[in-house]
Design a protein around this motif. Structure first.
Motif, PDB file in Angstrom:
ATOM      1  N   ARG A 711       0.822  -1.198   0.000  1.00  0.00           N
ATOM      2  CA  ARG A 711       0.000   0.000   0.000  1.00  0.00           C
ATOM      3  C   ARG A 711       0.865   1.261   0.000  1.00  0.00           C
ATOM      4  NH1 ARG A 711      -3.196  -2.700   3.787  1.00  0.00           N
ATOM      5  NH2 ARG A 711      -2.285  -1.484   5.481  1.00  0.00           N
ATOM      6  N   ASP A 714       2.215   1.677  -3.414  1.00  0.00           N
ATOM      7  CA  ASP A 714       1.140   2.098  -4.318  1.00  0.00           C
ATOM      8  C   ASP A 714       0.796   3.572  -4.109  1.00  0.00           C
ATOM      9  OD1 ASP A 714       0.959  -0.365  -5.469  1.00  0.00           O
ATOM     10  OD2 ASP A 714      -0.729  -1.050  -4.235  1.00  0.00           O
ATOM     11  N   HIS A 715       0.754   4.006  -2.862  1.00  0.00           N
ATOM     12  CA  HIS A 715       0.465   5.408  -2.584  1.00  0.00           C
ATOM     13  C   HIS A 715       1.515   6.328  -3.204  1.00  0.00           C
ATOM     14  CE1 HIS A 715      -2.343   4.787   1.138  1.00  0.00           C
ATOM     15  NE2 HIS A 715      -2.896   4.432  -0.014  1.00  0.00           N
ATOM     16  N   ASN A 718       1.057   6.297  -6.978  1.00  0.00           N
ATOM     17  CA  ASN A 718      -0.137   7.038  -7.383  1.00  0.00           C
ATOM     18  C   ASN A 718       0.067   8.545  -7.271  1.00  0.00           C
ATOM     19  OD1 ASN A 718      -1.687   4.783  -8.061  1.00  0.00           O
ATOM     20  ND2 ASN A 718      -2.428   4.509  -5.954  1.00  0.00           N
ATOM     21  N   GLN A 774      -9.934   2.761  -6.107  1.00  0.00           N
ATOM     22  CA  GLN A 774      -8.792   3.125  -5.266  1.00  0.00           C
ATOM     23  C   GLN A 774      -9.124   4.312  -4.375  1.00  0.00           C
ATOM     24  OE1 GLN A 774      -5.686   1.440  -5.019  1.00  0.00           O
ATOM     25  NE2 GLN A 774      -5.738   2.739  -3.183  1.00  0.00           N
ATOM     26  N   ASN A 778      -9.129   4.216  -0.247  1.00  0.00           N
ATOM     27  CA  ASN A 778      -8.363   5.138   0.601  1.00  0.00           C
ATOM     28  C   ASN A 778      -9.255   5.836   1.619  1.00  0.00           C
ATOM     29  OD1 ASN A 778      -6.203   4.440  -0.981  1.00  0.00           O
ATOM     30  ND2 ASN A 778      -5.943   6.432  -1.942  1.00  0.00           N
TER      31      ASN A 778
END
Length: 883
Positions: A711, A714-715, A718, A774, A778
């Motif tokens: 995560r 991924d954050h 992104n 997504q 979040n």
């Protein structure tokens, strides 16, 4: 101040000189008493020495004058070809400064520093070429004779009897890094002349009989020796300053020289320059404008005198005052002057009873010393300050015409009103004339009117004889009263005009300052400056600003005219050399525009170009322009400082943010990595015997840590996508209910209760499934993280006419109102945030929702917790989309 502590002014001056010398070329002057002592020969020998040391040396221009031993020294030195200039059918060759700048050597030889360049050259004088080379970082060797120094030109002319036409400002001489005196006794030089080593035989004999007389040479040699000694003394004081050697750090004396339009003012300026140099004092030149105007010749002289003062290194002060003495004293008191220098008046016999300007100045100067200097040349009448039209014949003719008209009317009416009334009418006419004319026409009108009154009206008529004593007294009183009242009226008019000029100047500068002080951006300041200058000076204005790369940009769009390519080249030169150029100057004077650099505290912000319709510019106009440009420079300085302060604040916040990011990300990365490392180490350790339940727990923790690590990565990925602008939604019809269920499964994982309120007939929405899911994950992760385990998280979906609303509400501690407006900022963590987390989740959700043309906001419910509202606009569909 303690004995061991240097003068702060001196310390600042040393720092400024060091900074300036760091990027500027060095100047070495081979200095002599006159031609033929061997300056050029010695300079060429020094050039060969520098070449042997590995320095890149070129010959820019050397005059050998046919001397074979000098020409032989040119062998082995690269020579830059001269520039060919044609002037009035004559082909001339000059120093090619552009070729030297293009070649960019370390050292260039430029002979005869005082030379006047041919018309059409970039600079009117060769020393200006040398100054530009120095500013570009190129060192220069040059030659100079003592008679060509500006401050010594008058003295040399007096000694030799020959006027000096070509001069170099003393400030150039003073700026030399090194001065090498080429000394030769007078007898040795005369011997060289007789041997033909300086001039041809015929020319040498003429020189010996005229300029090169032994007495002249001896006096010039002494002058050269003294000047060199003075320069060495200045260098010694500079060394004492830099090495903190105790000594006389500075002088408190300040010299002011008062000038006017008289030709002798140039001599006075040179005398003051010599006095200031010998006493190492600051000096300034003052000019007082009484507001009465000047004839064109005087205007030109004033500008020439002020330009000469600037060249010699003086600070120029101008002021407007009806009284010359009061104007001088006002400047002296304001600038803390201790000595005033004025020209010594040359009295005529008939004027011995009159108090001169110098007499009044001495009486009113108080503690200030006044020096009077004898000026060479014939006595000159003090130039009256008058309107140009009134100084010529038209002013005299109009004054006489008024008198003749009154006399003509009087001849017709004298039998009715009497000759006494005619006298009163003529006296009133003198008062009226004083309102329009100056002393010359007024004096002529008074004399003619008195003569005609006596001749035509006072009995016996048509004679100059007066029989009655009362008539004689009347004619004397008439002439006296007419002159006095007319003169007083004239002075009142001049005083009023002076005050009006000063008021106009102050009002104009105040208008510029006020307009600039109210502006807050660079663009608005430039537009305001162009508008105010064009209105104030009644001319066309174009402004160039400095680009971030350090060069001039194109003219600002607010410019009132479009500069030509030649105008731009003049502006570029002015910008690079930080000096005024173009029309009304000595540099590139053939240009149709005048360019002034906008010089700030630490940099040149740009250049302002002026296009005037006038053929001439007065000293007052030039002073006004320079003052206005200084105000503009201060305004631009202010904006630069504001921008620098903002940049510093951004840098400070960036440093703080960087620290937060590193701490947050490193914590989020280290924690799962530590769990994984511990799990792997435990499983690999054969000495540890684990039960099946323990192994299951270790694998579960390792899996959770892997998901947490994923995560975080991924954050970060992104957020990188969002900041780079690479988020491009792939829209397709999707079931929002399915996306919410999937997001709840990923975010909650069954550990937290989530209550869903989704309409059964929820339509399909055209969106990017990945981005929307997504964003929901979040938001839900944030809600799950802060909700108590036994309190559910509520998800409510509403189908609205204009779009679809998704509300996620938790029952956690919520946030403060101050934190609420920053929740969607990247890396922001509220004051109630738990340990862990990167502070990117809600920022990424906001970015993805906005990429779908939606909105997201946070609210604080009255009963606690936090509510996140997502709104997605149309289009929607009641049926799934199929291709």
């Amino acid at each position: 101040m303690t004995p061991d502590r240097p003068d702060p002014d001196q310390l600042l001056r040393s720092i400024q000189e060091a900074a300036k010398s760091g990027s500027r070329g060095t100047l070495k002057i081979f200095f002599g008493m006159c031609a033929g002592v061997g300056k050029t020969y010695t300079m060429l020998e020094a050039a060969h020495d520098a070449q042997r040391q590995g320095i890149d040396v070129v010959v820019g221009l050397v005059e050998t004058h046919g001397r074979q031993e000098t020409e032989r020294l040119l062998d082995g030195l690269p020579v830059v070809p001269r520039k060919v200039v044609e002037h009035r059918g004559t082909v001339l060759t000059e120093f090619d400064i552009d070729a030297v700048l293009s070649r960019a050597p370390q050292l260039v030889l430029v002979d005869e520093l005082a030379h006047t360049n041919a018309p059409g050259s970039r600079h009117g004088k060769r020393f200006l070429d040398v100054l530009e080379l120095l500013d570009r970082g190129i060192s220069v060797y040059t030659t100079l004779n003592v008679q060509h120094l500006e401050s010594r030109a008058d003295a040399v002319a007096q000694i030799t009897g020959f006027p000096i036409q070509e001069t170099v400002p003393d400030s150039v001489f003073d700026a030399a890094t090194e001065i090498e005196l080429i000394d030769l006794p007078a007898d040795s030089l005369l011997k060289r002349l007789h041997e033909g080593k300086v001039y041809t035989a015929a020319a040498a004999q003429r020189a010996i009989n005229n300029f090169f007389r032994k007495g002249n040479l001896t006096a010039l040699r002494e002058m050269a020796l003294r000047l060199t000694a003075e320069h060495v003394d200045v260098q010694l004081r500079s060394y004492m300053s830099s090495e903190h050697i105790a000594g006389p750090w500075r002088s408190n004396e300040r010299i002011l020289v008062a000038i006017g339009p008289a030709p002798s003012s140039a001599q006075l300026i040179r005398w003051a320059r010599r006095m200031a140099a010998m006493s190492n004092t600051e000096w300034m030149v003052a000019y007082v404008d009484t507001g009465a105007g000047h004839i064109q010749v005087d205007e030109d002289r004033i500008r020439e005198h002020l330009d000469l003062a600037r060249e010699l290194g003086a600070e120029v002060q101008t002021t407007a005052s009806a009284s010359i003495v009061q104007g001088i004293l006002d400047i002296a008191q304001r600038e803390n002057v201790t000595q005033i220098i004025v020209g010594k008046p040359k009295r005529r016999t008939w004027s011995l009873w009159r108090r001169t300007l110098v007499d009044v100045l001495i009486d009113r100067s108080g503690p200030i010393d006044v020096h009077t200097v004898r000026l060479d040349g014939p006595p000159t009448r003090r130039t009256m300050q008058t309107d140009p039209v009134q100084e010529n014949a038209r002013g005299y003719l109009s004054a006489v015409g008024v008198v003749l008209a009154i006399v003509a009317i009087g001849l017709v009416s004298v039998q009715f009103i009497g000759y006494q009334s005619i006298g009163l009418i003529l006296m009133g006419a003198m008062v009226v004339l004083g309102m329009f004319h100056d002393r010359g026409p007024l004096l002529l009108a008074a004399i003619i009117s008195a003569f005609l009154w006596n001749f035509l009206f006072i009995p016996p008529r048509f004679t100059l004889f007066i029989t009655r004593p009362e008539d004689a007294m009347m004619i004397v009183l008439y002439l006296t009263v007419a002159l006095v009242t007319g003169t007083l009226t004239m002075r009142l008019r001049q005083r009023e005009r002076s005050m009006r000029t000063r008021e106009t100047r102050t009002a104009l500068l105040f208008s510029v300052a006020k307009s600039l002080s109210e502006r807050s951006t660079m663009d608005v300041i430039v537009r305001t400056s162009v508008r105010e200058l064009a209105s104030m000076l009644q001319c066309e204005v174009a402004m160039y600003l400095r680009s971030p790369k350090g060069i001039l940009e194109e003219p600002h769009p607010s410019s009132t005219f479009t500069p030509t390519a030649k105008d731009r080249s003049v502006a570029m030169w002015s910008f690079i050399n930080n000096r005024m150029a173009g029309k009304f100057t000595d540099t590139l004077s053939s240009s149709a525009t005048m360019s002034l650099p906008i010089t700030g505290v630490n940099a040149t912000h740009g250049v302002i170009c002026f296009q005037f319709n006038d053929v001439r510019m007065s000293a007052e106009q030039q002073s006004l322009i320079e003052s206005a440009v200084r105000l503009i420079a201060l305004a631009l300085d202010r904006e630069v400082l504001v921008a620098q302060a903002a940049t510093s604040e951004v840098a400070r916040r960036s440093d703080e943010l960087r620290t937060i990011i590193l701490n947050s990300v490193s914590h989020e990365l280290r924690t799962p990595l530590a769990v994984l490392n511990a799990a792997i180490s435990t499983l690999r350790d054969e000495s540890i015997h684990l039960t099946a339940e323990q192994q299951k727990k270790i694998m579960h923790d390792a899996g959770a840590s892997t998901e947490r690590l994923s995560r975080v990565v991924d954050h970060l990925l992104n957020m990188t996508r969002l900041e780079s602008g690479n988020v491009r939604p792939l829209r397709q019809w999707c079931d929002v209910a399915d996306l919410i269920n999937s997001a709840i499964h990923i975010a909650a994982g069954g550990e937290v209760i989530v209550h869903k309120h989704i309409p059964a007939s929820l339509p399909f929405l055209q969106a990017d499934e990945g981005l929307l899911e997504q964003a929901l994950v979040n938001v839900l992760e944030n809600a799950v993280r802060y909700s108590p385990p036994d309190v559910p998280v509520n998800v409510t979906v509403a189908d609205l006419p204009e779009g679809m609303s998704i509300i996620v509400r938790d029952s956690g501690p919520g946030v403060s109102p101050d934190d609420l407006e920053h929740l969607f900022e990247k890396f922001y963590r509220a004051s109630t945030a738990k340990e862990g987390g990167t502070g990117l989740g809600l920022a990424i959700a906001k970015g993805f929702i906005e990429a779908l043309n939606g909105t997201i906001e946070a609210r604080l419910p009255q009963d606690g917790g936090l509510e996140i509202r997502i709104f997605l606009p149309l289009p929607r569909s009641t049926q799934p989309f199929t291709e």
